[in-house]
Structure formats: structure tokens, C-alpha cells
Scaffold this motif. Structure first.
Motif, PDB file in Angstrom:
ATOM      1  N   ARG A  43       0.829  -1.205   0.000  1.00  0.00           N
ATOM      2  CA  ARG A  43       0.000   0.000   0.000  1.00  0.00           C
ATOM      3  C   ARG A  43       0.861   1.251   0.000  1.00  0.00           C
ATOM      4  NH1 ARG A  43      -3.304  -2.720   3.897  1.00  0.00           N
ATOM      5  NH2 ARG A  43      -2.342  -1.471   5.532  1.00  0.00           N
ATOM      6  N   LEU A  44       1.996   1.200   0.714  1.00  0.00           N
ATOM      7  CA  LEU A  44       2.910   2.336   0.721  1.00  0.00           C
ATOM      8  C   LEU A  44       3.412   2.635  -0.687  1.00  0.00           C
ATOM      9  CD1 LEU A  44       4.774   4.435   2.082  1.00  0.00           C
ATOM     10  CD2 LEU A  44       6.403   2.581   2.487  1.00  0.00           C
ATOM     11  N   GLY A  52       0.038   5.950   8.889  1.00  0.00           N
ATOM     12  CA  GLY A  52       1.473   5.706   8.905  1.00  0.00           C
ATOM     13  C   GLY A  52       2.038   5.586   7.504  1.00  0.00           C
ATOM     14  N   GLU A  53       1.316   4.890   6.618  1.00  0.00           N
ATOM     15  CA  GLU A  53       1.771   4.731   5.237  1.00  0.00           C
ATOM     16  C   GLU A  53       1.773   6.070   4.494  1.00  0.00           C
ATOM     17  OE1 GLU A  53      -0.141   0.248   5.196  1.00  0.00           O
ATOM     18  OE2 GLU A  53      -1.117   1.885   4.123  1.00  0.00           O
ATOM     19  N   SER A 110       5.132   7.998   3.185  1.00  0.00           N
ATOM     20  CA  SER A 110       5.215   8.401   1.786  1.00  0.00           C
ATOM     21  C   SER A 110       5.643   9.859   1.660  1.00  0.00           C
ATOM     22  CB  SER A 110       3.852   8.204   1.111  1.00  0.00           C
ATOM     23  OG  SER A 110       3.842   8.751  -0.194  1.00  0.00           O
ATOM     24  N   ARG A 111       5.047  10.735   2.452  1.00  0.00           N
ATOM     25  CA  ARG A 111       5.410  12.146   2.420  1.00  0.00           C
ATOM     26  C   ARG A 111       6.826  12.356   2.959  1.00  0.00           C
ATOM     27  NH1 ARG A 111       3.915  14.976  -1.026  1.00  0.00           N
ATOM     28  NH2 ARG A 111       4.613  16.755   0.204  1.00  0.00           N
ATOM     29  N   PHE A 117       0.181  15.136  12.071  1.00  0.00           N
ATOM     30  CA  PHE A 117      -0.372  14.581  10.841  1.00  0.00           C
ATOM     31  C   PHE A 117      -1.546  13.653  11.138  1.00  0.00           C
ATOM     32  CE2 PHE A 117      -0.512  11.119   7.731  1.00  0.00           C
ATOM     33  CZ  PHE A 117      -0.687  11.837   6.551  1.00  0.00           C
ATOM     34  N   ALA A 118      -1.410  12.827  12.166  1.00  0.00           N
ATOM     35  CA  ALA A 118      -2.446  11.848  12.502  1.00  0.00           C
ATOM     36  C   ALA A 118      -3.716  12.512  13.016  1.00  0.00           C
ATOM     37  CB  ALA A 118      -1.913  10.860  13.540  1.00  0.00           C
TER      38      ALA A 118
END
Length: 290
Positions: A11-12, A105-106, A110-111, A277-278
Motif C-alpha cells: 500500500r505504501l 502511517g503509510e 510516503s510524504r 499529521f495523525a
């Protein structure tokens, strides 16, 4: 939705591919911007030396390139670090990004990869194209044969040769490994400050983070001055005598403590960045109108 609880590498990769496909024009423009800026700098620097003697001025050119590349890379990395939440600047972008079938988390990884490894690749591509363009202008400007060499290779050898382990009367001044680790973690910590700033501010994050850093630098500088002035003179004298008698050990101790401190602060900054972010929401933040 249980499959979206645990981190999944596939998925990442999908999230990274999606970012690359949707933002290929933006990435291309950023490479071209870096290329144009460095091409103009290299060509104008070389043009000013078209009547100069061969060896000395090429060495000076390489020295100037080293400084420019170092400063440019730091500014470039800091600026893109502040863009870590670029896909969430507007309400529409936040909806699209938060609704992706991937864990937080993914998406964050990625960012994080984009503003670190991705930025280095963009910078490197622009710099390489600029150097190739400079070589094309060598016969046009009529500079000496020395300028036909691939400057970036000479710059790299120059950095390696100038950063050998220093000695004083045959004795090592400090551990080169510790110094390299300290400088690396210091730069990583500085970069993480802009990661944190980019996670907190949604608009003009680079400028706002820079302003906060300058303010904190002034405050902490004044704080340490006050501590130094309030320290007992006997302790300062003892510390000076110990450092004079154990110079190598004193410097290595300072580097070791500094490495541990800034390493911990770097981890803290990244952890806080992920926390921000979360907790991102689709609605605009009201606090301070960020």
C-alpha cells in the motif's frame, strides 16, 4: 477495514506511485527550476574567469561551487521539508488524501520519503543537468582546458580530502567518526525542525518556521549566557584546566553528548510531526489561523 490497521509495504508503494503520477508536472517544474538556477550561476561564474590562468582559478571555481551547492542543498531540503503536508493545503486536497485506502502511517512515510530522498533526487537531477550545460558552454566562453573537467567529481574529491582526521603534532584532535556523526545529526535535526513546522503550519510554513527558529535561537542564546554568567568562577576554571589537559577527550565528550542530545531531539520532532499529521482533520484549523 481491519486490513487498514497494520502497515503494509504494498500500500505504501501504491501511495507513492499515486503521488508521482498526479504530481509529475510539479516535480518536473521543480527539477527545471533547480536546473535553471544552477546553470545560470555556473555559467556566470565561469564567464568571469575566461581570461584567468589555468590551475588556480579552476580550483577557486570548484571551491565556489562547493559552497553554493552546500548552501543551496540546505535551503532546498528545508523548504521541501516544510511542504510535508502539501497534499492537505486545501479542503478538497485534505478530503482526497485522507480518504485514500491506506493507513496514516503509510501516508506519512510516503510524504517523509518525498521530502527527504525525493528532494535529494530532484536536487541531484537539476544539479547534474546544470553541470552538463556548463560543459557545453566551455568552448563558447573560451575558458581554459581545465574547465572541461567534470566539476562535481572534483568537488566531491575536494570534500573528501579536506575532511580527513585532523592531527596536532601527530596527535588526533578529535575522533573524525564522532565529528561526522555529530554534523550529520545536527543537519538532520535542523531538517526535522522544518518537518515539524510544515506539519503545524499549513500556509507559508517555510517562512513561519524560519521566523520561529530565529526567535528560539535568540531566546536560547540569552538563556545560556545567563547560565554562564551565573556559574561559579571556580567551576569554570576547573573545566578550563581539565579541557586544556585533556583536549582530545574533552572534544570527543562534547561531540558524544551533542550527538545524543540532537539525536533525541530529532526523534522527538519526527514523533510530534506524525502526531500532528495523525490528528489532521478535513475542516480548517482555527488556532492562530494557520
Amino acid at each position: 477495514m481491519n486490513h487498514l490497521i497494520h502497515f503494509n509495504f504494498s500500500r505504501l508503494v501504491s501511495v507513492i506511485k499515486r503521488d508521482l503520477v498526479e504530481n509529475w508536472k510539479t516535480n518536473l517544474y521543480r527539477i527545471l527550476t533547480c536546473y535553471i538556477i544552477f546553470s545560470l550561476i555556473f555559467i556566470f561564474m565561469m564567464y568571469g574567469m575566461n581570461h584567468s590562468s589555468e590551475g588556480y582559478f579552476y580550483e577557486r571555481f570548484c571551491g565556489n561551487v562547493t559552497g553554493i551547492v552546500y548552501i543551496g542543498l540546505n535551503i532546498y531540503m528545508y523548504y521541501f521539508a516544510s511542504l510535508i503536508l502539501e497534499p492537505m493545503r486545501t479542503k478538497e486536497k485534505r478530503i482526497s488524501y485522507l480518504m485514500l485506502p491506506a493507513t496514516l502511517g503509510e501516508k506519512f512515510v510516503s510524504r517523509a520519503l518525498y521530502v527527504t530522498i525525493g528532494t535529494l533526487i530532484i536536487f541531484g537531477c537539476g544539479l547534474l543537468l546544470a553541470e552538463l550545460t556548463r560543459l557545453l558552454f566551455v568552448p563558447i566562453l573560451g575558458v581554459t582546458e581545465e574547465f572541461n573537467r567534470f566539476c562535481l567529481t572534483d568537488v566531491w574529491h575536494r570534500i573528501i580530502s579536506e575532511n580527513q582526521e585532523p592531527t596536532f603534532y601527530g596527535e588526533p584532535v578529535y575522533s573524525y567518526t564522532l565529528m561526522a556523526m555529530f554534523i550529520t545529526v545536527l543537519l538532520t535535526w535542523s531538517h526535522s525542525l522544518y518537518i515539524l513546522g510544515g506539519s503545524f503550519f499549513r500556509k507559508k510554513a517555510f517562512i513561519k518556521t524560519m521566523g520561529v527558529c530565529f526567535l528560539l535561537m535568540i531566546l536560547f542564546g540569552n538563556f545560556f549566557v545567563q547560565i554562564f554568567e551565573g556559574t561559579e568562577p571556580e567551576f569554570i576554571e576547573w573545566l578550563r584546566d581539565w579541557a586544556d589537559g585533556n583536549q582530545t577527550q574533552a572534544v570527543n565528550t562534547f561531540l558524544g553528548i551533542g550527538f545524543g542530545l540532537f539525536f533525541a531531539l530529532t526523534i522527538l520532532n519526527w514523533a510530534l510531526s506524525y502526531k500532528l499529521f495523525a490528528t489532521s482533520q478535513i475542516t480548517e484549523r482555527k488556532l492562530f489561523r494557520r
